[in-house]
Motif scaffolding. Structure first.
Motif, PDB file in Angstrom:
ATOM      1  N   VAL A  77      -0.188  -2.448   6.106  1.00 59.19           N
ATOM      2  CA  VAL A  77      -1.223  -3.212   5.417  1.00 59.19           C
ATOM      3  C   VAL A  77      -1.042  -4.678   5.772  1.00 59.19           C
ATOM      4  O   VAL A  77       0.078  -5.153   5.979  1.00 59.19           O
ATOM      5  CB  VAL A  77      -1.150  -3.003   3.885  1.00 59.19           C
ATOM      6  CG1 VAL A  77       0.207  -3.466   3.330  1.00 59.19           C
ATOM      7  CG2 VAL A  77      -2.276  -3.735   3.164  1.00 59.19           C
ATOM      8  N   THR A  80       0.834  -1.187   0.000  1.00 57.08           N
ATOM      9  CA  THR A  80       0.000   0.000   0.000  1.00 57.08           C
ATOM     10  C   THR A  80       0.875   1.246   0.000  1.00 57.08           C
ATOM     11  O   THR A  80       2.102   1.162   0.176  1.00 57.08           O
ATOM     12  CB  THR A  80      -0.978   0.016   1.190  1.00 57.08           C
ATOM     13  OG1 THR A  80      -1.997   0.993   0.949  1.00 57.08           O
ATOM     14  CG2 THR A  80      -0.269   0.359   2.492  1.00 57.08           C
ATOM     15  N   ARG A 130      -3.435   3.421  -3.082  1.00 56.64           N
ATOM     16  CA  ARG A 130      -3.857   2.141  -3.663  1.00 56.64           C
ATOM     17  C   ARG A 130      -3.266   0.990  -2.861  1.00 56.64           C
ATOM     18  O   ARG A 130      -2.242   1.141  -2.182  1.00 56.64           O
ATOM     19  CB  ARG A 130      -3.396   2.052  -5.125  1.00 56.64           C
ATOM     20  CG  ARG A 130      -4.044   3.078  -6.039  1.00 56.64           C
ATOM     21  CD  ARG A 130      -3.297   3.271  -7.330  1.00 56.64           C
ATOM     22  NE  ARG A 130      -2.004   3.909  -7.105  1.00 56.64           N
ATOM     23  CZ  ARG A 130      -1.156   4.263  -8.088  1.00 56.64           C
ATOM     24  NH1 ARG A 130      -1.495   4.038  -9.353  1.00 56.64           N
ATOM     25  NH2 ARG A 130      -0.009   4.823  -7.803  1.00 56.64           N
ATOM     26  N   ALA A 131      -3.905  -0.144  -2.949  1.00 57.53           N
ATOM     27  CA  ALA A 131      -3.391  -1.393  -2.391  1.00 57.53           C
ATOM     28  C   ALA A 131      -3.424  -2.439  -3.491  1.00 57.53           C
ATOM     29  O   ALA A 131      -4.466  -2.632  -4.135  1.00 57.53           O
ATOM     30  CB  ALA A 131      -4.225  -1.843  -1.194  1.00 57.53           C
ATOM     31  N   PHE A 189      -5.653  -1.936   7.339  1.00 58.84           N
ATOM     32  CA  PHE A 189      -4.817  -0.795   6.968  1.00 58.84           C
ATOM     33  C   PHE A 189      -4.604   0.075   8.194  1.00 58.84           C
ATOM     34  O   PHE A 189      -5.564   0.470   8.863  1.00 58.84           O
ATOM     35  CB  PHE A 189      -5.479   0.041   5.866  1.00 58.84           C
ATOM     36  CG  PHE A 189      -5.777  -0.717   4.606  1.00 58.84           C
ATOM     37  CD1 PHE A 189      -4.812  -0.875   3.628  1.00 58.84           C
ATOM     38  CD2 PHE A 189      -7.027  -1.296   4.418  1.00 58.84           C
ATOM     39  CE1 PHE A 189      -5.085  -1.578   2.463  1.00 58.84           C
ATOM     40  CE2 PHE A 189      -7.310  -2.011   3.256  1.00 58.84           C
ATOM     41  CZ  PHE A 189      -6.339  -2.151   2.273  1.00 58.84           C
TER      42      PHE A 189
END
Length: 399
Positions: free
Chosen positions: A327, A277, A294-295, A336
């Motif tokens: 993450v 992440t 974003r992941a 998260f």
């Protein structure tokens, strides 16, 4: 006492403690991740980038097995004295006073031997149950990044409560005169899978190390000296052990898609993948991107602890949360950690998202799977003077 026994004792002894902690109530959050096209994100893997140089270095310096490094561990971990005030707290440790108060070195990533080998043999790698933390080093308090390292910490009462520092290095020079140099990266995340250690490299992807190839170096010289002195003597800032990079995992994005910022990583043993992440800001940051983070999930090659030469993401998410330092993912569940908001976000596609109170200065997360005891989440704090490495009951942070 094994970790299983110690966790059980910790659960019984800690039941009253957990019951007395004041924990902010969790609430179903309206915000949730959205799906991005997997094909936008790929990896290129090279595990043989430094083969010739590493063979030459091993021939000169020799290697030390992990159990040898731990037999020579020279720092004491101590018990946590802070009141973390979070649900499901189960146990952990602090680094010694020198590392706890060091303003030039900062702990970031976390992984364990349970990542490396799973639950078999109580999660022992080379006879030891270990917690591994990645660090970056500045040239002074508030200075520029100049190198990175890991600490190997025994987490089994069969052994002393000790840890050892190992410097991360990049091979250089020639096969006739091999050398190595510092790796000045943030090391924001680390994952151990099989014999391979993956360390996040913010602007590139990941650097790969082989835990079977720890090199022995001379502890002489000055604290500034690094690398080859003569044909048989190598210094490493007074470290006795260095771990040389063996290869690189390079990330790419499709045309027009912003490059990934590899802020943190974690291993998902269920889906045999690494998830990453990004640390971003909603607005107003000068040192970090101002956009939604974003992941991304990248699967390992089938039946292997390595990535294929080319790998396409198997899951890609755009996230509604910001300032994410950690993450974790396990069995289609995600966690998260936001240091900025002191919150831990939980999300599954089926159940939606929830928000939990979390620690300040929180960094990476690692999932600890157990056959007989409750599963755990491991994490840590980077705050000078409060560098707690701790675990909580995973069930306290779910649906």
């Amino acid at each position: 006492m094994s970790i299983r026994n110690r966790v059980f004792v910790g659960l019984v002894a800690g039941a009253t403690l957990v019951a007395t902690l004041v924990t902010a109530p969790s609430a179903q959050a309206a915000a949730a991740p959205t799906t991005l096209p997997n094909s936008q994100f790929t990896l290129a893997a090279n595990y043989h980038q430094y083969d010739a140089l590493n063979t030459a270095l091993v021939g000169i310096l020799g290697t030390a097995a992990v159990h040898t490094v731990m037999d020579n561990a020279n720092h004491d971990r101590t018990g946590i004295t802070d009141s973390l005030g979070i649900a499901g707290y189960n146990g952990g440790f602090k680094f010694d006073s020198g590392d706890d108060g060091d303003c030039a070195n900062y702990p970031q990533g976390i992984t364990t031997s349970r990542d490396a080998v799973g639950t078999a043999n109580s999660g022992n790698y080379d006879g030891h149950q270990l917690v591994v933390v990645s660090w970056y080093t500045k040239d002074s308090c508030g200075g520029a990044q100049e190198r990175s390292r890991i600490t190997l910490v025994d987490w089994d009462a069969t052994y002393p409560n000790k840890y050892r520092k190992v410097l991360l290095v990049e091979p250089t020079g020639t096969t006739a005169a091999p050398n190595f140099r510092d790796i000045p990266i943030h090391a924001g995340g680390v994952s151990w899978y099989g014999d391979y250690l993956y360390v996040a490299d913010t602007g590139r992807g990941m650097r790969v190390f082989d835990m079977r190839k720890i090199l022995k170096t001379d502890t002489g010289g000055t604290a500034d000296q690094i690398g080859r002195v003569n044909a048989t003597t190598y210094y490493a800032h007074n470290y006795a052990y260095v771990l040389p990079q063996i290869g690189t995992i390079t990330a790419s994005t499709a045309s027009g898609v912003t490059a990934l910022a590899w802020s943190s990583i974690s291993l998902d043993r269920v889906s045999k993948s690494i998830v990453m992440t990004e640390y971003t800001c909603q607005s107003g940051c000068t040192d970090y991107p101002n956009r939604a983070p974003r992941a991304i999930r990248f699967p390992f090659a089938s039946g292997a602890t390595t990535f294929a030469a080319s790998t396409t993401a198997s899951q890609a998410l755009q996230l509604p949360w910001y300032k994410l330092n950690g993450v974790a993912s396990h069995n289609n569940r995600w966690w998260f950690n936001s240091s900025g908001s002191k919150q831990l976000y939980y999300w599954t596609p089926a159940d939606g998202s929830r928000t939990f109170a979390w620690v300040g200065g929180g960094e990476s997360i690692s999932y600890w799977e157990d056959d007989t005891n409750p599963d755990l989440l491991w994490s840590l704090q980077e705050t000078v003077g409060h560098r707690n490495v701790f675990n909580v009951l995973q069930a306290s942070y779910g649906a």
